[in-house]
Design a protein around this motif. Structure first.
Motif, PDB file in Angstrom:
ATOM      1  N   VAL A   1       0.855  -1.167   0.000  1.00 49.51           N
ATOM      2  CA  VAL A   1       0.000   0.000   0.000  1.00 49.51           C
ATOM      3  C   VAL A   1       0.904   1.234   0.000  1.00 49.51           C
ATOM      4  N   GLN A   2       0.533   2.228  -0.805  1.00 48.98           N
ATOM      5  CA  GLN A   2       1.268   3.497  -0.841  1.00 48.98           C
ATOM      6  C   GLN A   2       0.476   4.551  -0.076  1.00 48.98           C
ATOM      7  N   LEU A   3       1.203   5.341   0.693  1.00 45.22           N
ATOM      8  CA  LEU A   3       0.575   6.349   1.549  1.00 45.22           C
ATOM      9  C   LEU A   3       1.113   7.736   1.200  1.00 45.22           C
ATOM     10  N   GLN A   4       0.225   8.716   1.198  1.00 45.38           N
ATOM     11  CA  GLN A   4       0.599  10.096   0.891  1.00 45.38           C
ATOM     12  C   GLN A   4      -0.032  11.001   1.935  1.00 45.38           C
ATOM     13  N   ALA A   5       0.805  11.567   2.784  1.00 42.75           N
ATOM     14  CA  ALA A   5       0.324  12.467   3.834  1.00 42.75           C
ATOM     15  C   ALA A   5       0.305  13.906   3.345  1.00 42.75           C
ATOM     16  N   SER A   6      -0.643  14.680   3.861  1.00 41.21           N
ATOM     17  CA  SER A   6      -0.748  16.086   3.506  1.00 41.21           C
ATOM     18  C   SER A   6      -1.449  16.838   4.626  1.00 41.21           C
ATOM     19  N   GLY A   7      -1.435  18.166   4.514  1.00 43.21           N
ATOM     20  CA  GLY A   7      -2.181  18.986   5.462  1.00 43.21           C
ATOM     21  C   GLY A   7      -1.349  19.688   6.505  1.00 43.21           C
ATOM     22  N   GLY A   8      -0.046  19.431   6.523  1.00 47.96           N
ATOM     23  CA  GLY A   8       0.793  20.104   7.490  1.00 47.96           C
ATOM     24  C   GLY A   8       0.940  21.586   7.164  1.00 47.96           C
ATOM     25  N   GLY A   9       1.527  22.315   8.095  1.00 47.97           N
ATOM     26  CA  GLY A   9       1.735  23.740   7.883  1.00 47.97           C
ATOM     27  C   GLY A   9       2.143  24.427   9.155  1.00 47.97           C
ATOM     28  N   LEU A  10       2.100  25.764   9.099  1.00 57.01           N
ATOM     29  CA  LEU A  10       2.446  26.598  10.243  1.00 57.01           C
ATOM     30  C   LEU A  10       1.152  27.087  10.883  1.00 57.01           C
ATOM     31  N   VAL A  11       1.034  26.900  12.189  1.00 56.20           N
ATOM     32  CA  VAL A  11      -0.180  27.289  12.904  1.00 56.20           C
ATOM     33  C   VAL A  11       0.213  27.891  14.241  1.00 56.20           C
ATOM     34  N   PRO A  12      -0.500  28.911  14.711  1.00 56.08           N
ATOM     35  CA  PRO A  12      -0.177  29.477  16.019  1.00 56.08           C
ATOM     36  C   PRO A  12      -0.608  28.563  17.146  1.00 56.08           C
ATOM     37  N   ALA A  13       0.040  28.700  18.282  1.00 56.51           N
ATOM     38  CA  ALA A  13      -0.353  27.919  19.457  1.00 56.51           C
ATOM     39  C   ALA A  13      -1.833  28.134  19.755  1.00 56.51           C
ATOM     40  N   GLY A  14      -2.506  27.050  20.093  1.00 54.82           N
ATOM     41  CA  GLY A  14      -3.938  27.100  20.334  1.00 54.82           C
ATOM     42  C   GLY A  14      -4.779  26.830  19.109  1.00 54.82           C
ATOM     43  N   GLY A  15      -4.141  26.799  17.961  1.00 54.78           N
ATOM     44  CA  GLY A  15      -4.865  26.576  16.722  1.00 54.78           C
ATOM     45  C   GLY A  15      -5.121  25.111  16.444  1.00 54.78           C
ATOM     46  N   SER A  16      -5.712  24.867  15.285  1.00 58.12           N
ATOM     47  CA  SER A  16      -6.079  23.515  14.876  1.00 58.12           C
ATOM     48  C   SER A  16      -5.550  23.223  13.481  1.00 58.12           C
ATOM     49  N   LEU A  17      -5.429  21.940  13.210  1.00 58.04           N
ATOM     50  CA  LEU A  17      -4.958  21.502  11.902  1.00 58.04           C
ATOM     51  C   LEU A  17      -5.494  20.106  11.660  1.00 58.04           C
ATOM     52  N   ARG A  18      -5.816  19.804  10.411  1.00 53.97           N
ATOM     53  CA  ARG A  18      -6.241  18.449  10.076  1.00 53.97           C
ATOM     54  C   ARG A  18      -5.300  17.866   9.044  1.00 53.97           C
ATOM     55  N   LEU A  19      -4.698  16.770   9.383  1.00 51.26           N
ATOM     56  CA  LEU A  19      -3.840  16.050   8.455  1.00 51.26           C
ATOM     57  C   LEU A  19      -4.650  14.972   7.747  1.00 51.26           C
ATOM     58  N   SER A  20      -4.253  14.697   6.521  1.00 58.60           N
ATOM     59  CA  SER A  20      -4.876  13.627   5.741  1.00 58.60           C
ATOM     60  C   SER A  20      -3.801  12.689   5.242  1.00 58.60           C
ATOM     61  N   CYS A  21      -4.178  11.462   5.045  1.00 58.05           N
ATOM     62  CA  CYS A  21      -3.260  10.485   4.466  1.00 58.05           C
ATOM     63  C   CYS A  21      -4.069   9.603   3.530  1.00 58.05           C
ATOM     64  N   ALA A  22      -3.773   9.714   2.253  1.00 56.50           N
ATOM     65  CA  ALA A  22      -4.481   8.944   1.240  1.00 56.50           C
ATOM     66  C   ALA A  22      -3.688   7.691   0.912  1.00 56.50           C
ATOM     67  N   ALA A  23      -4.391   6.602   0.755  1.00 57.13           N
ATOM     68  CA  ALA A  23      -3.753   5.322   0.468  1.00 57.13           C
ATOM     69  C   ALA A  23      -4.150   4.830  -0.910  1.00 57.13           C
ATOM     70  N   ASP A  24      -3.264   4.094  -1.513  1.00 57.16           N
ATOM     71  CA  ASP A  24      -3.529   3.563  -2.841  1.00 57.16           C
ATOM     72  C   ASP A  24      -2.862   2.211  -2.965  1.00 57.16           C
ATOM     73  N   GLY A  25      -3.447   1.330  -3.721  1.00 51.44           N
ATOM     74  CA  GLY A  25      -2.770   0.105  -4.068  1.00 51.44           C
ATOM     75  C   GLY A  25      -3.303  -1.158  -3.447  1.00 51.44           C
ATOM     76  N   SER A  26      -4.131  -1.030  -2.405  1.00 50.33           N
ATOM     77  CA  SER A  26      -4.647  -2.238  -1.761  1.00 50.33           C
ATOM     78  C   SER A  26      -6.031  -1.972  -1.197  1.00 50.33           C
ATOM     79  N   THR A  27      -6.655  -3.000  -0.680  1.00 44.89           N
ATOM     80  CA  THR A  27      -7.948  -2.844  -0.032  1.00 44.89           C
ATOM     81  C   THR A  27      -7.754  -2.093   1.270  1.00 44.89           C
ATOM     82  N   PHE A  28      -8.211  -0.865   1.282  1.00 48.03           N
ATOM     83  CA  PHE A  28      -7.907   0.040   2.380  1.00 48.03           C
ATOM     84  C   PHE A  28      -8.395  -0.493   3.720  1.00 48.03           C
ATOM     85  N   SER A  29      -9.582  -1.040   3.759  1.00 44.22           N
ATOM     86  CA  SER A  29     -10.163  -1.486   5.030  1.00 44.22           C
ATOM     87  C   SER A  29      -9.450  -2.708   5.614  1.00 44.22           C
ATOM     88  N   ASP A  30      -8.560  -3.317   4.858  1.00 42.41           N
ATOM     89  CA  ASP A  30      -7.781  -4.445   5.386  1.00 42.41           C
ATOM     90  C   ASP A  30      -6.675  -3.976   6.323  1.00 42.41           C
TER      91      ASP A  30
END
Length: 124
Positions: A1-30
């Protein structure tokens, strides 16, 4: 399975961020999915994990209540919602995949597949 993370960045203290990781190549739920992070000069540490069904999760004790892991098996994507961020959360965040859920999942060496990492920087 190949994984690609994204969503990082610069954020001030107290802030929020959501990271994502997309997968490809296999049955994801396995696969269980996990997030780890590594700060400069430190070992890679477990952040959170989620079983293939999405019904079971696990968190580093110090991060419970601030971070939430979730997955959308229809989109082959796992997410990490991070709230009330602190400067000490600054690190490269990695997603990981493994067919197993049980076992020493809090150890990085336990996971078979890794994404490339995404930088999260929290300013004070």
């Amino acid at each position: 399975v190949q994984l690609q993370a994204s969503g990082g960045g610069l954020v001030p203290a107290g802030g929020s961020l959501r990271l994502s990781c997309a997968a490809d190549g296999s049955t994801f739920s396995d696969y269980s999915l996990g997030w780890f992070r590594q700060a400069p000069g430190k070992e890679r540490e477990f952040v959170a994990g989620i079983a293939g069904s999405g019904r079971t999760t696990d968190y580093a004790d110090s991060l419970k209540g601030r971070f939430t892991i979730s997955r959308d098996n229809a989109k082959n994507t796992v997410y990490l919602e991070m709230n009330s961020l602190k400067p000490e959360d600054t690190a490269v965040y990695y997603c990981a995949a493994d067919r197993r859920w049980y076992g020493n999942r809090r150890f990085a060496t336990r996971w078979d597949y890794w994404g490339q990492g995404t930088q999260v920087t929290v300013s004070s």
